[in-house]
Scaffold this active site. Sequence first.
Site, PDB file in Angstrom:
ATOM      1  N   THR A  60      -3.808  -5.735  -1.392  1.00 47.64           N
ATOM      2  CA  THR A  60      -4.272  -4.870  -2.479  1.00 47.64           C
ATOM      3  C   THR A  60      -3.063  -4.208  -3.139  1.00 47.64           C
ATOM      4  O   THR A  60      -2.146  -3.748  -2.442  1.00 47.64           O
ATOM      5  CB  THR A  60      -5.317  -3.831  -2.014  1.00 47.64           C
ATOM      6  N   GLU A  61      -3.047  -4.205  -4.467  1.00 44.61           N
ATOM      7  CA  GLU A  61      -1.816  -3.854  -5.196  1.00 44.61           C
ATOM      8  C   GLU A  61      -1.397  -2.403  -5.020  1.00 44.61           C
ATOM      9  O   GLU A  61      -0.248  -2.064  -5.281  1.00 44.61           O
ATOM     10  CB  GLU A  61      -1.942  -4.219  -6.685  1.00 44.61           C
ATOM     11  N   ASN A  62      -2.314  -1.530  -4.583  1.00 44.97           N
ATOM     12  CA  ASN A  62      -1.879  -0.151  -4.377  1.00 44.97           C
ATOM     13  C   ASN A  62      -1.047   0.008  -3.102  1.00 44.97           C
ATOM     14  O   ASN A  62      -0.566   1.099  -2.822  1.00 44.97           O
ATOM     15  CB  ASN A  62      -3.074   0.813  -4.377  1.00 44.97           C
ATOM     16  N   GLY A  63      -0.870  -1.091  -2.341  1.00 49.50           N
ATOM     17  CA  GLY A  63       0.144  -1.034  -1.295  1.00 49.50           C
ATOM     18  C   GLY A  63      -0.293  -1.330   0.116  1.00 49.50           C
ATOM     19  O   GLY A  63       0.115  -0.631   1.056  1.00 49.50           O
ATOM     20  N   SER A  69       4.940  -3.867  -3.363  1.00 55.55           N
ATOM     21  CA  SER A  69       3.654  -4.525  -3.589  1.00 55.55           C
ATOM     22  C   SER A  69       3.769  -5.572  -4.699  1.00 55.55           C
ATOM     23  O   SER A  69       3.230  -6.671  -4.584  1.00 55.55           O
ATOM     24  CB  SER A  69       2.600  -3.477  -3.962  1.00 55.55           C
TER      25      SER A  69
END
Lengths: 217, 213
Positions: B44-47, B86
């Site tokens: 997930t791109e938020n980390g 990320s």
Amino acid sequence: MNKLVGRSEIMKLFHDNMTIMCGGFANRGNAAKLIDMAVESGAQGIYIISNDSGDPDLTVGRFIRSGQARKLTASHVGMNPELGEAVLAGKIELELSPQGTLAERIRCGGAGLGGVLVATGIGTVMEEGKQKIEVNGQTYLLETPLTAEIALVKAYKADVMGNLVYKGTQRNFNPLVAMAAKTVIVEAEEIVPVGDLDMDEIHTPGVFVSMIWNGEE
Amino acid sequence: MAEVKEKIARKVASFFKPGDVVNLGIGIPTMVGNYIEDGVWLHTENGLMGYGPAPEKGKESEYLTGAGAQFLTAYPGAAAFDSATSFAIVRGGHLTATVLGALEVDEKGNLANWSRPGVIVGMGGAMDLVNGARDVIIAMEHTAKGGKHKILEQCSLPLTGAGVVTKIVTDLCVIEVTKEGLVLKEVEEGVTLDEIRQKTGAKLIVPEHLETI
């Protein structure tokens, strides 16, 4: 060196027409109390740099609702219909930057770099007004660095020298904005004595941090 | 309706094998997570790498959330990281695939899924994802409300990426995007070629031997 400060010292730093960078992502890992202080300072014409616009009543969204934000650079603003309305009404300027590009622009600002070359956005409206540079046969856009006067950072743990540890998905943009502002203010869940954090677990070295809010209202 | 979406999600999930690293967008793409094999790793791109399904009530953690701020769980071996890391994963070619929805997709593999007139949302991580992931899979219903074509000769909305889409999975069929154009790969049981052609706004290349899903 002890970097703990109280609310009154932090309040003195906010003024009209300044640039503020906020860590956090969709209201998670935002320095919500420091944002409250910035809003309560009454400073106007603020340029906000943040991953997103927050919800209308939360974190970054508070600057929009109060009318204190003049401009926002962000990757996503879909959680805040008030921002969309303010943009369409010409009350606020919006610069959209793809999320990974935004992260690197902030990192460049903090790391003293002149920009970053990205393939993201090639063939889209993101090309507009940007220099194209070819490297080894691949075309990139030159994306320029971002810096701010103040960065508002949320940490899980801070020692009084400003060494920081983040937790889970609350890390997000925090270590990046912590490098990219003249004055970096930290809101930490826990403040520990120097020496408590192992040097290998520190995510943001204290050298980047200007002050840590002591938690007193 | 939910059944149709689940069918699309299950089909997309069947493409992935243990060791693959996948980023899922919102909507039908999110549902793909319900059907993937053990060992397919979700980013997930938020980390976060290695997240699992939503937690039970009472076990939510504010340190374990997704790009839509929703609560997640994490598998043993999961890793948290900052946004620059990320997107190093995304842009650096370390993602096997991203699965996204679309407003429009065209025969050149152009994708429009971030902007429509009068609505200000922002692209989030979508532009990075379509440029960086090795496979860009569009999971969507074949047409929009009212039967409006979504698969077109040319996108009319602002693009998320140019020439980036590799596969389109809908309730009717699976389409591969090739240099020659859109190649029909599989057709859902009970669906005719005529129906697909009628609901598609672009030329389809139909191979002699066509699989049924």
